[in-house]
Scaffold this motif. Structure first.
Motif, PDB file in Angstrom:
ATOM      1  N   MET A  85     102.779 -96.755 -19.930  1.00 18.27           N
ATOM      2  CA  MET A  85     103.989 -97.901 -21.690  1.00 18.27           C
ATOM      3  C   MET A  85     104.364 -98.660 -20.884  1.00 18.27           C
ATOM      4  O   MET A  85     104.708-100.131 -21.516  1.00 18.27           O
ATOM      5  CB  MET A  85     105.141 -96.710 -22.299  1.00 18.27           C
ATOM      6  CG  MET A  85     103.981 -95.765 -23.347  1.00 18.27           C
ATOM      7  SD  MET A  85     106.218 -94.512 -23.524  1.00 18.27           S
ATOM      8  CE  MET A  85     107.123 -95.698 -24.563  1.00 18.27           C
ATOM      9  N   LEU A  86     105.088 -98.446 -19.700  1.00 17.48           N
ATOM     10  CA  LEU A  86     105.962 -99.192 -18.813  1.00 17.48           C
ATOM     11  C   LEU A  86     104.469-100.759 -17.980  1.00 17.48           C
ATOM     12  O   LEU A  86     105.222-101.729 -18.102  1.00 17.48           O
ATOM     13  CB  LEU A  86     106.299 -99.303 -17.697  1.00 17.48           C
ATOM     14  CG  LEU A  86     107.765 -98.467 -17.835  1.00 17.48           C
ATOM     15  CD1 LEU A  86     108.478 -97.708 -16.563  1.00 17.48           C
ATOM     16  CD2 LEU A  86     108.471 -99.184 -19.015  1.00 17.48           C
TER      17      LEU A  86
ATOM     18  N   ASP B 143      97.840 -96.384 -28.965  1.00 17.58           N
ATOM     19  CA  ASP B 143      95.395 -95.943 -28.276  1.00 17.58           C
ATOM     20  C   ASP B 143      95.277 -95.977 -27.284  1.00 17.58           C
ATOM     21  O   ASP B 143      94.439 -94.811 -27.123  1.00 17.58           O
ATOM     22  CB  ASP B 143      95.256 -96.646 -29.415  1.00 17.58           C
ATOM     23  CG  ASP B 143      94.675 -96.086 -30.831  1.00 17.58           C
ATOM     24  OD1 ASP B 143      95.777 -95.205 -31.044  1.00 17.58           O
ATOM     25  OD2 ASP B 143      94.380 -97.435 -31.566  1.00 17.58           O
ATOM     26  N   ASP B 144      95.361 -96.570 -26.163  1.00 17.49           N
ATOM     27  CA  ASP B 144      95.500 -96.712 -24.843  1.00 17.49           C
ATOM     28  C   ASP B 144      95.717 -95.552 -24.064  1.00 17.49           C
ATOM     29  O   ASP B 144      94.840 -94.734 -23.562  1.00 17.49           O
ATOM     30  CB  ASP B 144      96.265 -97.344 -23.841  1.00 17.49           C
ATOM     31  CG  ASP B 144      95.015 -99.101 -24.401  1.00 17.49           C
ATOM     32  OD1 ASP B 144      94.421 -98.861 -24.663  1.00 17.49           O
ATOM     33  OD2 ASP B 144      96.101-100.153 -23.673  1.00 17.49           O
ATOM     34  N   ILE B 145      96.912 -94.946 -24.384  1.00 17.45           N
ATOM     35  CA  ILE B 145      97.373 -93.451 -23.749  1.00 17.45           C
ATOM     36  C   ILE B 145      96.467 -92.534 -24.505  1.00 17.45           C
ATOM     37  O   ILE B 145      96.210 -91.746 -23.572  1.00 17.45           O
ATOM     38  CB  ILE B 145      99.033 -93.596 -23.843  1.00 17.45           C
ATOM     39  CG1 ILE B 145      99.302 -94.717 -23.422  1.00 17.45           C
ATOM     40  CG2 ILE B 145      99.289 -92.358 -23.306  1.00 17.45           C
ATOM     41  CD1 ILE B 145     101.121 -95.289 -23.270  1.00 17.45           C
ATOM     42  N   LYS B 146      96.363 -92.272 -25.456  1.00 17.99           N
ATOM     43  CA  LYS B 146      96.323 -91.282 -26.333  1.00 17.99           C
ATOM     44  C   LYS B 146      94.609 -91.080 -25.713  1.00 17.99           C
ATOM     45  O   LYS B 146      93.805 -89.927 -25.177  1.00 17.99           O
ATOM     46  CB  LYS B 146      96.227 -90.990 -27.434  1.00 17.99           C
ATOM     47  CG  LYS B 146      96.794 -90.518 -28.139  1.00 17.99           C
ATOM     48  CD  LYS B 146      96.608 -90.485 -29.858  1.00 17.99           C
ATOM     49  CE  LYS B 146      98.180 -90.991 -29.993  1.00 17.99           C
ATOM     50  NZ  LYS B 146      98.238 -91.521 -31.787  1.00 17.99           N
TER      51      LYS B 146
ATOM     52  N   PHE C 197      91.248 -81.869 -27.348  1.00 18.09           N
ATOM     53  CA  PHE C 197      92.285 -80.690 -27.925  1.00 18.09           C
ATOM     54  C   PHE C 197      93.471 -80.744 -27.327  1.00 18.09           C
ATOM     55  O   PHE C 197      94.635 -80.761 -27.875  1.00 18.09           O
ATOM     56  CB  PHE C 197      91.900 -79.525 -26.540  1.00 18.09           C
ATOM     57  CG  PHE C 197      92.474 -78.622 -26.493  1.00 18.09           C
ATOM     58  CD1 PHE C 197      92.351 -77.041 -28.187  1.00 18.09           C
ATOM     59  CD2 PHE C 197      93.610 -77.822 -25.669  1.00 18.09           C
ATOM     60  CE1 PHE C 197      92.973 -76.406 -27.991  1.00 18.09           C
ATOM     61  CE2 PHE C 197      94.471 -77.099 -26.211  1.00 18.09           C
ATOM     62  CZ  PHE C 197      93.610 -75.685 -27.159  1.00 18.09           C
ATOM     63  N   VAL C 198      93.950 -82.431 -26.794  1.00 20.40           N
ATOM     64  CA  VAL C 198      95.153 -82.490 -26.436  1.00 20.40           C
ATOM     65  C   VAL C 198      95.895 -83.197 -27.608  1.00 20.40           C
ATOM     66  O   VAL C 198      97.250 -83.185 -27.332  1.00 20.40           O
ATOM     67  CB  VAL C 198      95.459 -83.744 -25.069  1.00 20.40           C
ATOM     68  CG1 VAL C 198      95.454 -83.175 -23.900  1.00 20.40           C
ATOM     69  CG2 VAL C 198      94.849 -84.813 -25.158  1.00 20.40           C
ATOM     70  N   THR C 199      95.592 -83.540 -28.471  1.00 26.46           N
ATOM     71  CA  THR C 199      95.794 -84.991 -30.185  1.00 26.46           C
ATOM     72  C   THR C 199      95.861 -83.248 -31.180  1.00 26.46           C
ATOM     73  O   THR C 199      95.430 -82.690 -30.659  1.00 26.46           O
ATOM     74  CB  THR C 199      94.947 -85.175 -29.914  1.00 26.46           C
ATOM     75  OG1 THR C 199      96.030 -85.698 -31.289  1.00 26.46           O
ATOM     76  CG2 THR C 199      93.550 -85.850 -29.466  1.00 26.46           C
ATOM     77  N   TYR C 200      97.181 -83.388 -31.442  1.00 29.15           N
ATOM     78  CA  TYR C 200      97.213 -82.725 -32.695  1.00 29.15           C
ATOM     79  C   TYR C 200      96.243 -83.012 -33.570  1.00 29.15           C
ATOM     80  O   TYR C 200      96.390 -82.728 -35.235  1.00 29.15           O
ATOM     81  CB  TYR C 200      98.687 -82.523 -32.652  1.00 29.15           C
ATOM     82  CG  TYR C 200      99.103 -81.325 -32.375  1.00 29.15           C
ATOM     83  CD1 TYR C 200      98.857 -80.287 -32.585  1.00 29.15           C
ATOM     84  CD2 TYR C 200     100.183 -81.426 -31.168  1.00 29.15           C
ATOM     85  CE1 TYR C 200      99.634 -79.185 -31.735  1.00 29.15           C
ATOM     86  CE2 TYR C 200     100.716 -80.343 -30.360  1.00 29.15           C
ATOM     87  CZ  TYR C 200     100.030 -79.116 -30.513  1.00 29.15           C
ATOM     88  OH  TYR C 200     101.104 -78.120 -30.259  1.00 29.15           O
ATOM     89  N   ARG C 201      96.291 -84.708 -33.501  1.00 30.27           N
ATOM     90  CA  ARG C 201      95.114 -85.401 -35.122  1.00 30.27           C
ATOM     91  C   ARG C 201      93.596 -85.372 -34.574  1.00 30.27           C
ATOM     92  O   ARG C 201      93.327 -86.635 -33.797  1.00 30.27           O
ATOM     93  CB  ARG C 201      95.965 -86.101 -35.241  1.00 30.27           C
ATOM     94  CG  ARG C 201      97.038 -86.313 -36.428  1.00 30.27           C
ATOM     95  CD  ARG C 201      97.221 -87.307 -36.763  1.00 30.27           C
ATOM     96  NE  ARG C 201      98.771 -87.569 -36.522  1.00 30.27           N
ATOM     97  CZ  ARG C 201      99.223 -88.755 -37.104  1.00 30.27           C
ATOM     98  NH1 ARG C 201      98.889 -89.996 -37.597  1.00 30.27           N
ATOM     99  NH2 ARG C 201     100.570 -88.375 -37.034  1.00 30.27           N
ATOM    100  N   PRO C 202      93.321 -84.297 -33.989  1.00 27.82           N
ATOM    101  CA  PRO C 202      91.597 -84.386 -33.800  1.00 27.82           C
ATOM    102  C   PRO C 202      90.596 -86.230 -34.409  1.00 27.82           C
ATOM    103  O   PRO C 202      91.365 -85.894 -35.979  1.00 27.82           O
ATOM    104  CB  PRO C 202      91.105 -83.468 -33.611  1.00 27.82           C
ATOM    105  CG  PRO C 202      91.801 -82.584 -34.811  1.00 27.82           C
ATOM    106  CD  PRO C 202      93.061 -83.171 -34.843  1.00 27.82           C
TER     107      PRO C 202
END
Lengths: 169, 195
Positions: free
Chosen positions: A98-99, A105-108, A118-123
């Motif tokens: 972030m800094l 979106d890049d971070i996700k 699997f790491v995202t709750y909104r696949p």
């Protein structure tokens, strides 16, 4: 084990007691089956330094982002709430990105590339997640269809059973 | 009301109702089947996002060769097995003798160069003592003190094992301790086709 024995001994011989004992035995058996699963891969359990404080707007963005991400160690927890060391590491990584000016979106994408959808709750909607996204809609449609059907049956001609009731009265 | 046939004939409605029951029953059975399948799956078996992808870039000291640091380029050219371990990891204790026995086999096969370790979020002394006491099955162990390589590898628990082919691509991943059977059935074949 002695505690278990007294538990069983304490209950009598009635049918209900026997049922209770069966349930207890099943519950203990289930625990026995589940326990080895906990000894499988060991989560990262080393303590770490806490995150540096953030400005309000930044903290809000961080919070929203980490709430949508799953803690892979403690799978039913999101990253925001998790205190597991790996979650701390990932939160630190997210913070650094972030800094560095990366977008959400890049971070996700960074995390999905490493840990999978699997790491995202909104696949994302894809062929293999179609059932996940479309399933509830299918169920609602089936329920709606059944409801309409039932109403049609209820509004149909008066049934013989009802008629006989009326005559007897 | 004297018409006996009226009472004898079953109510007319149920043809529709029965269909409803059938649909509900089928839905219930389907749901139960789905849940039953779900029960047989291990939620810890995460699909690896890294299969088929190149080994992430790193430049970290090895426990044996600290300078110059080890990089992903050092692992190219032959199929390698990378085992993520730590002295604080309890499951690694059960895995350790398996790795030692396998390393002896690998040496006998002329593949003594295969097994590398990643010493994950450990302290240098504890790691060194672990290998001195239990034996060192690794060609070298990459020191990932901060766990950054671990994040790049998608590591979420220790031990974890990756197989990287000669071209530097990840072809296999296993979370949890390796067993002799797993090595024989899943990893050894990859070495035989890859190297």
């Amino acid at each position: 084990m002695s505690g278990l024995a007294t538990l069983f001994a304490a209950s009598g011989t009635g049918v209900i007691d026997r049922l209770q004992r069966t349930w207890l035995a099943l519950a203990f058996a289930a625990c026995g089956v589940m326990l080895p699963a906990c000894l499988w891969a060991q989560p990262v359990t080393r303590p770490d330094v806490p995150l540096a404080p953030m400005a309000a707007a930044e903290a809000e963005r961080f919070h929203v982002l980490t709430q949508e991400l799953r803690c892979v160690v403690c799978q039913n927890e999101n990253l925001a709430d998790s205190t597991a060391p790996l979650a701390q590491d990932l939160k630190r990584e997210i913070r650094e990105q972030m800094l560095a000016g990366k977008s959400d979106d890049d971070i996700k994408a960074f995390l999905v590339a490493r840990y999978g959808d699997f790491v995202t709750y909104r696949p994302p909607v894809r062929a293999n997640t179609l059932l996940l996204w479309g399933g509830p809609l299918v169920f609602v449609m089936i329920a709606g269809w059944l409801w309409v059907r039932n109403r049609a049956v209820a509004r149909g001609p008066v049934q013989p059973v009802d008629k006989s009731f009326g005559d007897n009265a | 009301m004297t018409d006996a046939t009226d009472l004898a004939t079953p109510p007319k409605g149920p043809s529709g109702k029965r269909l409803g029951f059938v649909v509900a029953a089928v839905a219930l059975v389907a749901l139960l089947a789905l849940l039953a399948i779900g029960m047989t799956r291990d939620p810890r078996e995460l699909p690896s996002a890294l299969i088929g992808k190149p080994l992430p870039a790193f430049s970290l000291p090895g426990m044996k060769r600290a300078d110059p640091p080890l990089t992903q380029a050092d692992l190219l050219g032959k199929t390698r097995v990378i085992n993520v371990w730590a002295s604080w990891c309890v499951a690694c204790q059960s895995e350790h003798p398996v790795l030692l026995a396998w390393q002896r086999e690998l040496v006998a096969q002329g593949r003594g160069h295969t097994l590398y370790g990643v010493n994950y979020k450990d302290t240098p002394d504890a790691a060194r003592i672990w290998l001195l006491r239990g034996g060192d099955p690794y060609v070298d162990s990459i020191v990932d003190a901060k766990g950054r390589l671990g994040i790049d590898l998608g590591v979420y628990g220790v031990p974890e094992t990756f197989v990287v082919n000669a071209g530097g691509h990840i072809v296999f991943r296993h979370a949890g301790p390796l067993t002799a059977e797993l090595i024989r059935t899943q990893i050894q074949p990859l070495l035989e086709t890859g190297s």
